[in-house]
Design a protein around this motif. Structure first.
Motif, mmCIF file in Angstrom:
data_model
loop_
_atom_site.group_PDB
_atom_site.id
_atom_site.type_symbol
_atom_site.label_atom_id
_atom_site.label_comp_id
_atom_site.label_asym_id
_atom_site.label_seq_id
_atom_site.Cartn_x
_atom_site.Cartn_y
_atom_site.Cartn_z
ATOM 1 N N SER A 1 14.080 -10.943 -4.731
ATOM 2 C CA SER A 1 13.769 -10.523 -3.519
ATOM 3 C C SER A 1 12.440 -9.473 -3.793
ATOM 4 C CB SER A 1 14.729 -9.659 -2.829
ATOM 5 O OG SER A 1 16.087 -10.475 -2.416
ATOM 6 N N VAL A 2 12.305 -9.247 -5.032
ATOM 7 C CA VAL A 2 11.236 -8.575 -5.069
ATOM 8 C C VAL A 2 9.912 -9.300 -5.248
ATOM 9 C CG1 VAL A 2 9.869 -6.801 -6.788
ATOM 10 C CG2 VAL A 2 12.422 -6.676 -6.269
ATOM 11 N N LEU A 3 9.188 -9.173 -4.140
ATOM 12 C CA LEU A 3 7.715 -9.772 -4.205
ATOM 13 C C LEU A 3 6.714 -9.005 -3.441
ATOM 14 C CD1 LEU A 3 9.067 -13.298 -2.660
ATOM 15 C CD2 LEU A 3 8.252 -12.894 -5.037
ATOM 16 N N LEU A 4 5.509 -8.778 -4.005
ATOM 17 C CA LEU A 4 4.649 -7.812 -3.765
ATOM 18 C C LEU A 4 3.598 -8.576 -3.391
ATOM 19 C CD1 LEU A 4 5.138 -4.938 -6.452
ATOM 20 C CD2 LEU A 4 6.673 -5.461 -4.455
ATOM 21 N N ALA A 5 2.694 -8.173 -2.474
ATOM 22 C CA ALA A 5 1.539 -8.688 -1.826
ATOM 23 C C ALA A 5 0.428 -8.110 -1.264
ATOM 24 C CB ALA A 5 1.717 -10.187 -1.324
ATOM 25 N N GLN A 6 -0.670 -8.202 -1.361
ATOM 26 C CA GLN A 6 -1.811 -7.818 -0.383
ATOM 27 C C GLN A 6 -2.261 -9.059 0.316
ATOM 28 O OE1 GLN A 6 -1.320 -3.811 -1.090
ATOM 29 N NE2 GLN A 6 -2.623 -4.657 0.567
ATOM 30 N N LEU A 7 -1.732 -9.216 1.425
ATOM 31 C CA LEU A 7 -1.996 -10.531 2.052
ATOM 32 C C LEU A 7 -2.967 -10.707 3.429
ATOM 33 C CD1 LEU A 7 -0.295 -9.225 4.780
ATOM 34 C CD2 LEU A 7 1.514 -10.511 4.155
ATOM 35 N N GLU A 8 -3.620 -9.450 3.471
ATOM 36 C CA GLU A 8 -4.738 -9.273 4.509
ATOM 37 C C GLU A 8 -5.517 -10.343 4.589
ATOM 38 O OE1 GLU A 8 -3.431 -6.933 2.406
ATOM 39 O OE2 GLU A 8 -3.063 -5.215 3.664
ATOM 40 N N THR A 9 -6.148 -10.969 3.335
ATOM 41 C CA THR A 9 -7.206 -11.807 3.503
ATOM 42 C C THR A 9 -6.731 -13.026 4.017
ATOM 43 O OG1 THR A 9 -7.790 -10.768 1.505
ATOM 44 C CG2 THR A 9 -9.098 -12.882 1.826
ATOM 45 N N LEU B 1 -8.690 -10.351 7.050
ATOM 46 C CA LEU B 1 -8.617 -8.991 7.086
ATOM 47 C C LEU B 1 -8.917 -8.384 5.560
ATOM 48 C CD1 LEU B 1 -6.099 -8.355 9.744
ATOM 49 C CD2 LEU B 1 -8.323 -8.073 10.351
ATOM 50 N N ASN B 2 -8.826 -7.326 5.510
ATOM 51 C CA ASN B 2 -8.806 -6.731 4.109
ATOM 52 C C ASN B 2 -7.710 -5.663 3.930
ATOM 53 O OD1 ASN B 2 -10.600 -5.015 5.977
ATOM 54 N ND2 ASN B 2 -10.603 -3.704 4.224
ATOM 55 N N PRO B 3 -7.576 -5.137 2.942
ATOM 56 C CA PRO B 3 -6.432 -4.167 2.836
ATOM 57 C C PRO B 3 -6.996 -2.935 3.120
ATOM 58 C CG PRO B 3 -6.486 -5.402 0.838
ATOM 59 C CD PRO B 3 -7.659 -5.715 1.568
ATOM 60 N N GLY B 4 -6.550 -2.528 4.521
ATOM 61 C CA GLY B 4 -7.285 -1.491 5.236
ATOM 62 C C GLY B 4 -6.923 -0.014 4.896
ATOM 63 N N ALA B 5 -5.790 0.195 4.183
ATOM 64 C CA ALA B 5 -5.343 1.625 3.756
ATOM 65 C C ALA B 5 -5.913 1.701 2.207
ATOM 66 C CB ALA B 5 -4.014 1.862 4.050
ATOM 67 N N GLY B 6 -6.571 0.702 1.719
ATOM 68 C CA GLY B 6 -7.130 1.146 0.364
ATOM 69 C C GLY B 6 -6.314 0.081 -0.694
ATOM 70 N N GLY B 7 -5.340 -0.824 -0.213
ATOM 71 C CA GLY B 7 -4.591 -1.386 -1.106
ATOM 72 C C GLY B 7 -5.435 -2.228 -2.395
ATOM 73 N N GLU C 1 0.786 -1.305 -0.087
ATOM 74 C CA GLU C 1 -0.036 0.069 0.034
ATOM 75 C C GLU C 1 1.006 1.337 0.004
ATOM 76 O OE1 GLU C 1 -2.214 -1.045 3.416
ATOM 77 O OE2 GLU C 1 -4.080 -1.187 2.204
ATOM 78 N N PHE C 2 2.094 1.153 0.710
ATOM 79 C CA PHE C 2 2.968 2.314 0.498
ATOM 80 C C PHE C 2 3.381 2.477 -0.948
ATOM 81 C CE2 PHE C 2 7.154 4.081 0.452
ATOM 82 C CZ PHE C 2 6.931 5.184 1.501
ATOM 83 N N LEU C 3 3.761 1.500 -1.556
ATOM 84 C CA LEU C 3 4.141 1.638 -2.785
ATOM 85 C C LEU C 3 3.101 2.228 -3.850
ATOM 86 C CD1 LEU C 3 5.705 -1.932 -3.758
ATOM 87 C CD2 LEU C 3 6.881 0.087 -2.826
ATOM 88 N N MET C 4 1.908 1.594 -3.738
ATOM 89 C CA MET C 4 0.811 2.422 -4.169
ATOM 90 C C MET C 4 0.367 3.673 -4.122
ATOM 91 S SD MET C 4 -1.226 -0.988 -5.453
ATOM 92 C CE MET C 4 -1.869 -1.372 -3.804
ATOM 93 N N SER C 5 0.734 4.107 -2.752
ATOM 94 C CA SER C 5 0.493 5.514 -2.640
ATOM 95 C C SER C 5 1.669 6.531 -3.041
ATOM 96 C CB SER C 5 0.560 5.764 -1.093
ATOM 97 O OG SER C 5 1.816 6.026 -0.585
ATOM 98 N N CYS C 6 2.613 5.907 -3.668
ATOM 99 C CA CYS C 6 3.583 6.647 -4.498
ATOM 100 C C CYS C 6 3.016 6.719 -6.018
ATOM 101 C CB CYS C 6 4.739 5.951 -4.574
ATOM 102 S SG CYS C 6 5.804 5.959 -3.099
ATOM 103 N N ASP C 7 3.436 7.716 -6.740
ATOM 104 C CA ASP C 7 2.831 8.073 -7.887
ATOM 105 C C ASP C 7 3.170 7.157 -8.702
ATOM 106 O OD1 ASP C 7 1.674 10.440 -6.918
ATOM 107 O OD2 ASP C 7 3.517 11.646 -7.528
ATOM 108 N N MET C 8 4.788 6.544 -8.744
ATOM 109 C CA MET C 8 5.146 5.621 -9.493
ATOM 110 C C MET C 8 5.973 4.489 -9.013
ATOM 111 S SD MET C 8 6.748 8.596 -12.297
ATOM 112 C CE MET C 8 6.320 10.055 -10.966
#
Lengths: 316, 316, 316
Positions: free
Chosen positions: C168-176, C180-186, C153-160
């Motif tokens: 080592s680059v692995l991205l995820a919304q793991l809340e479910t 839970l759910n992505p609470g900051a809008g992920g 979510e931090f990455l997506m709050s950036c413009d680019m």
């Protein structure tokens, strides 16, 4: 939305209904026709096979809609077991062909209420698809065979879509070719998947898309070389999601719907009411008559199989 | 938005107008300058060639805007013949270069009304593009040559975009490099085509995109190896859409616009009014002056041809 | 959102705070912990290196949040120098791992206010990310290492977003996977980048995505073979944007946000308040306890490194 039935046909339907009703504990609100076969794993993955045994092309007629409405009501009430629902087709050539075109004709005797009893101002089929987007389960369409018009809208009302690379997989919103528009929001959902520009192209031209192109554009999540690979991937995905608590699925869906689903007001005003108004004009009526004649009332044949390439014959 | 004209220039324009007006039965609301050549097939496909004969770079100046506004009014009123409109350029290097930069300067004598008479609070060029998105026809941009700034916004106001893979095809929103923003909604439409992240990159950096990359990202529908292939594809697509009744095109467009076009309020508040406010600040004024000097008032040359790679020279 | 601290720990934190505070002229509103190293070029490009020295996995805990909140306040006030902000990580394995899971536990003593003082009804971490989307600078995430949950979510709050193709680059919304759910809008931001269908798949399944796939889907702008190529590209992009007047960056961002960012109301209602409600239910609590135990309170190890493939062990 069934074709008008003979007296014998009606009796068969009633009998089917009674048999189907006796096999489930759930008190169905609508007549049941046995169009759906369901199986649920202990892990909470339900597979629903759609097979319209009254139609050679898996028509989205009143039989299928009635059974789906009952299933959805059951899933809405289900509060423990089922976490993931897979929708498949029992017809190798058609996932769901399209709506029963008779639905738009004056004098059509709809065995279902025109408006959904639960969703104000929403017609029955539109509400049915809307309700799928609201289910407390994750929903996955497993696509082998064609899905056009409301068939593709059905796919897009599911959370995710996976297909095999079979040449039988052809997806389309074909309403513009009838002088209509995708009335259950097909062009709206599509614009969230493939963008505004490609949506105009595919919907305006009523073009078929194959599985490989659909994957590249984001219309479906992924396409698989074989049916076996498709099924293995989907089973693993479903099993994984089914591990997770129900609350996360519901909560996550609420957030995604809030930003990427058309609002109910917009869907009713700019899709459903538009098709209702257009269906009352002469051009769609004439084209639909031609279509029914050319397809022998929506029977298996070249025009149903290859509508994307054959439709121009309707304009000659 | 024409450059300020000499007395002779004005007379030539007036003459042009009278000649142009005499060749059409349509009562044009604005002066006509002969910037557009139109041809309509019996099947209902109109081709519009944009060729600003006052500009070596197909500038989007008052001449072009005036003629387009008349054409759009004619197309809005057209209720039978035309189903599809193709926009092309008569200039091999430029589809539309960009807006006439003089438009933003204090003292510019605008031959057109600042606000559109029909759309409250919308400036003339913004309203012109908005009206394109509202046309009762399907609209297709056939891209050979550059389109930057409002040139690219013009492309995105069309329903669909196709290009050749010619190196002359370079698209950009270049406003940020002038201290401005895409005032007719360019960044808003773009985010519906290529997503939020790539939109920030291309608009912030005022980067050119070539046809192959534009296709990959969804900025355009498709790119073709040759001009002939481009034209064949577009002609077939247009002919197919033109088969269908007018109502389906209008109804389908209503639905897609409802979810993937910025609302008029947002477009005015967060794009148009922002550029109007920024244009009144010193930095854009100074940069625009530099630009006019470096391009000899927007003439054909390296900076106009290769703005994406050459723009940094303006900051030295 | 720090783990509960011993008395000694608190003294160390306070000392750190005093040292950090003495090195900057900016009057920090929150305690400063030295988690961020910043460097600004004369051309106006600031690089921020995030390195949580209290955590082996660059946890998004109260230390990091506190320092980020101060930095953001400084950037909001900055009205001349900085045009572009690059966010990097000082930890080669983690850009930002995820939120400190202790944050959701009853009895957690939050050193930060629960709600942001400046944004009504927004919790502190949600407001922090929202404020990043509002900065008057262009923001770019330079990704090497994992970013899951609020890290993504931090990455997506950036413009680019740009990344290396490192494993080592692995991205995820793991809340479910925690109920839970992505609470900051992920999931909301993600649907603007990769579309509705893929968002459901990745968020429901809490799947990791690698850099190559993330580029293909639009989750990140681009992936580069080597770290050197990544840095060269980003430096050139940043230097170019930094040439342009500040007004254009601000104005352009206003327009893009207006159409592709969830509205504040929707973000609060359908993401933040949903996770707050879910976090109070038994299932997420139990899973989080398991997770803390299995990771030795969020320490470097197989589960943190490979959550995407190892998470199923938590359900056995």
């Amino acid at each position: 939305m069934a074709p008008r039935l003979s007296a014998l046909g009606r009796i068969i339907l009633m009998t089917t209904l009674l048999i189907a009703a006796s096999t489930t504990a759930f008190a169905a609100r609508y007549p049941s026709y046995g169009m759906l076969t369901t199986k649920t794993t202990p892990a909470g993955v339900m597979t629903v096979v759609i097979n319209n045994t009254f139609s050679s092309i898996n028509l989205f007629d009143a039989h299928v809609q009635s059974d789906l409405a009952n299933l959805i009501e059951e899933l809405q009430a289900n509060d423990t077991d089922v976490r993931v629902v897979l929708f498949e087709s029992g017809n190798p050539e058609f996932f769901i062909s399209h709506i029963d075109v008779n639905y738009f004709f004056p004098g059509y005797e709809d065995p279902l209420p025109h408006f959904d009893p639960g969703l104000q101002n929403m017609t029955f089929p539109t509400a049915l698809l809307w309700n799928i987007t609201q289910l407390p389960q994750a929903t996955i369409a497993v696509i082998e065979g064609r899905a056009r018009g409301i068939g593709n809208e059905f796919l897009m009302s599911c959370d995710m879509r996976f297909a095999s690379l079979s040449p039988s997989v052809l997806l389309a919103q074909l309403e513009t070719s009838f002088g209509l528009n995708p009335g259950a929001g097909g062009a709206m959902y599509l614009s969230r998947l493939i963008g505004r520009g490609l949506t105009f192209e595919y919907v305006f031209a009523s073009k078929d898309i194959d599985a490989a192109t659909a994957e590249r554009y984001g219309w479906i999540n992924r396409a698989f070389l074989t049916s076996a690979e498709l099924r293995e991937y989907v089973q693993q995905l479903a099993a994984r999601i089914a591990l997770f608590p129900r609350g996360g699925i519901i909560g996550t869906k609420q957030g995604i719907n809030a930003v990427s689903r058309p609002s109910m007001d917009v869907l009713i005003r700019d899709a459903q009411n538009v098709i209702d108004a257009l269906a009352a004009t002469p051009a769609p009526f004439a084209l639909s008559q031609n279509f029914l004649k050319a397809t022998h009332n929506q029977s298996l044949g070249d025009l149903e199989l290859n509508y994307g390439t054959e439709l121009e014959s309707l304009f000659k």
